[in-house]
Design a protein around this motif. Structure first.
Motif, PDB file in Angstrom:
ATOM      1  N   VAL A  29       0.845  -1.193   0.000  1.00 13.34           N
ATOM      2  CA  VAL A  29       0.000   0.000   0.000  1.00 13.34           C
ATOM      3  C   VAL A  29       0.879   1.242   0.000  1.00 13.34           C
ATOM      4  O   VAL A  29       1.878   1.320   0.707  1.00 13.34           O
ATOM      5  CB  VAL A  29      -0.944   0.004   1.221  1.00 13.34           C
ATOM      6  CG1 VAL A  29      -1.695   1.309   1.334  1.00 13.34           C
ATOM      7  CG2 VAL A  29      -1.907  -1.165   1.122  1.00 13.34           C
ATOM      8  N   ARG A  31      -0.713   4.629  -0.356  1.00 13.40           N
ATOM      9  CA  ARG A  31      -1.425   5.821   0.084  1.00 13.40           C
ATOM     10  C   ARG A  31      -2.879   5.462   0.349  1.00 13.40           C
ATOM     11  O   ARG A  31      -3.279   4.307   0.160  1.00 13.40           O
ATOM     12  CB  ARG A  31      -1.347   6.935  -0.956  1.00 13.40           C
ATOM     13  CG  ARG A  31      -2.068   6.602  -2.244  1.00 13.40           C
ATOM     14  CD  ARG A  31      -1.938   7.702  -3.293  1.00 13.40           C
ATOM     15  NE  ARG A  31      -2.829   7.444  -4.390  1.00 13.40           N
ATOM     16  CZ  ARG A  31      -4.080   7.883  -4.486  1.00 13.40           C
ATOM     17  NH1 ARG A  31      -4.582   8.632  -3.533  1.00 13.40           N
ATOM     18  NH2 ARG A  31      -4.831   7.593  -5.516  1.00 13.40           N
ATOM     19  N   THR A  32      -3.656   6.455   0.767  1.00 14.69           N
ATOM     20  CA  THR A  32      -5.098   6.249   0.902  1.00 14.69           C
ATOM     21  C   THR A  32      -5.811   7.221  -0.037  1.00 14.69           C
ATOM     22  O   THR A  32      -5.322   8.317  -0.309  1.00 14.69           O
ATOM     23  CB  THR A  32      -5.582   6.488   2.342  1.00 14.69           C
ATOM     24  OG1 THR A  32      -5.170   7.780   2.761  1.00 14.69           O
ATOM     25  CG2 THR A  32      -5.039   5.447   3.291  1.00 14.69           C
ATOM     26  N   SER A  33      -6.970   6.810  -0.503  1.00 13.57           N
ATOM     27  CA  SER A  33      -7.772   7.671  -1.373  1.00 13.57           C
ATOM     28  C   SER A  33      -8.481   8.719  -0.525  1.00 13.57           C
ATOM     29  O   SER A  33      -8.451   8.657   0.704  1.00 13.57           O
ATOM     30  CB  SER A  33      -8.807   6.822  -2.126  1.00 13.57           C
ATOM     31  OG  SER A  33      -9.769   6.335  -1.217  1.00 13.57           O
ATOM     32  N   GLY A  36     -10.533   7.254   2.024  1.00 16.36           N
ATOM     33  CA  GLY A  36      -9.862   6.473   3.051  1.00 16.36           C
ATOM     34  C   GLY A  36      -9.519   5.053   2.662  1.00 16.36           C
ATOM     35  O   GLY A  36      -9.055   4.275   3.492  1.00 16.36           O
ATOM     36  N   ALA A  38      -7.334   2.066   1.016  1.00  9.76           N
ATOM     37  CA  ALA A  38      -5.927   1.803   0.742  1.00  9.76           C
ATOM     38  C   ALA A  38      -5.705   1.692  -0.765  1.00  9.76           C
ATOM     39  O   ALA A  38      -6.508   1.083  -1.469  1.00  9.76           O
ATOM     40  CB  ALA A  38      -5.495   0.524   1.436  1.00  9.76           C
ATOM     41  N   ARG A  39      -4.642   2.288  -1.253  1.00  5.39           N
ATOM     42  CA  ARG A  39      -4.315   2.252  -2.684  1.00  5.39           C
ATOM     43  C   ARG A  39      -2.920   1.659  -2.864  1.00  5.39           C
ATOM     44  O   ARG A  39      -2.080   1.721  -1.965  1.00  5.39           O
ATOM     45  CB  ARG A  39      -4.342   3.665  -3.287  1.00  5.39           C
ATOM     46  CG  ARG A  39      -5.616   4.432  -3.031  1.00  5.39           C
ATOM     47  CD  ARG A  39      -6.807   3.780  -3.614  1.00  5.39           C
ATOM     48  NE  ARG A  39      -6.710   3.718  -5.059  1.00  5.39           N
ATOM     49  CZ  ARG A  39      -7.623   3.229  -5.847  1.00  5.39           C
ATOM     50  NH1 ARG A  39      -8.718   2.737  -5.309  1.00  5.39           N
ATOM     51  NH2 ARG A  39      -7.471   3.215  -7.127  1.00  5.39           N
ATOM     52  N   LEU A  77      -0.498   5.938   5.388  1.00  9.27           N
ATOM     53  CA  LEU A  77      -1.551   4.973   5.707  1.00  9.27           C
ATOM     54  C   LEU A  77      -1.773   4.938   7.216  1.00  9.27           C
ATOM     55  O   LEU A  77      -0.833   4.732   7.981  1.00  9.27           O
ATOM     56  CB  LEU A  77      -1.143   3.589   5.212  1.00  9.27           C
ATOM     57  CG  LEU A  77      -2.205   2.514   5.210  1.00  9.27           C
ATOM     58  CD1 LEU A  77      -3.324   2.876   4.232  1.00  9.27           C
ATOM     59  CD2 LEU A  77      -1.601   1.184   4.838  1.00  9.27           C
ATOM     60  N   LEU A  81      -5.044   0.563   9.267  1.00  6.09           N
ATOM     61  CA  LEU A  81      -5.130  -0.106   7.971  1.00  6.09           C
ATOM     62  C   LEU A  81      -3.857  -0.869   7.617  1.00  6.09           C
ATOM     63  O   LEU A  81      -3.832  -1.592   6.626  1.00  6.09           O
ATOM     64  CB  LEU A  81      -5.407   0.921   6.864  1.00  6.09           C
ATOM     65  CG  LEU A  81      -6.759   1.617   6.943  1.00  6.09           C
ATOM     66  CD1 LEU A  81      -6.888   2.635   5.809  1.00  6.09           C
ATOM     67  CD2 LEU A  81      -7.896   0.617   6.890  1.00  6.09           C
TER      68      LEU A  81
END
Length: 92
Positions: A29, A31-33, A36, A38-39, A77, A81
């Motif tokens: 992972v 980053r987060t969008s 919220g 996980a990307r 993150l 998560l």
């Protein structure tokens, strides 16, 4: 070589991209969008921008950045998560 990922020291092989290193030492992972979620890296060639991370305080693309010893990488993150990371000596 050693990196610091979200405050945790990890060892990776030389020559890896940051995206590959994140996949090997954790859950990949980056980053987060805005909602919220996980990307993680998608295209692996810098087009999708999903692999944005902060390295030594600068926003960069993880798939386009080769690891350097001592890099301080922040995915942003939230702890809730993050997947637990195995410690040396833990059973697989």
């Amino acid at each position: 070589m050693t990196l610091v990922v979200d405050g945790r020291r990890v060892a990776v092989a030389p020559g890896l991209s940051v995206a590959a290193a994140l996949a090997r030492v954790g859950d990949g992972v980056t980053r987060t969008s805005v909602s919220g979620m996980a990307r993680a890296p998608l295209c692996g060639m810098g087009i999708c921008q999903e692999c944005r991370v902060d390295i030594d305080g600068r926003r960069v693309l993880a798939c386009q950045t080769v690891c350097r010893d001592g890099m301080d990488i922040s995915t942003g993150l939230p702890q809730r998560l993050r997947r637990p990371h195995p410690e040396p000596g833990d059973a697989p």
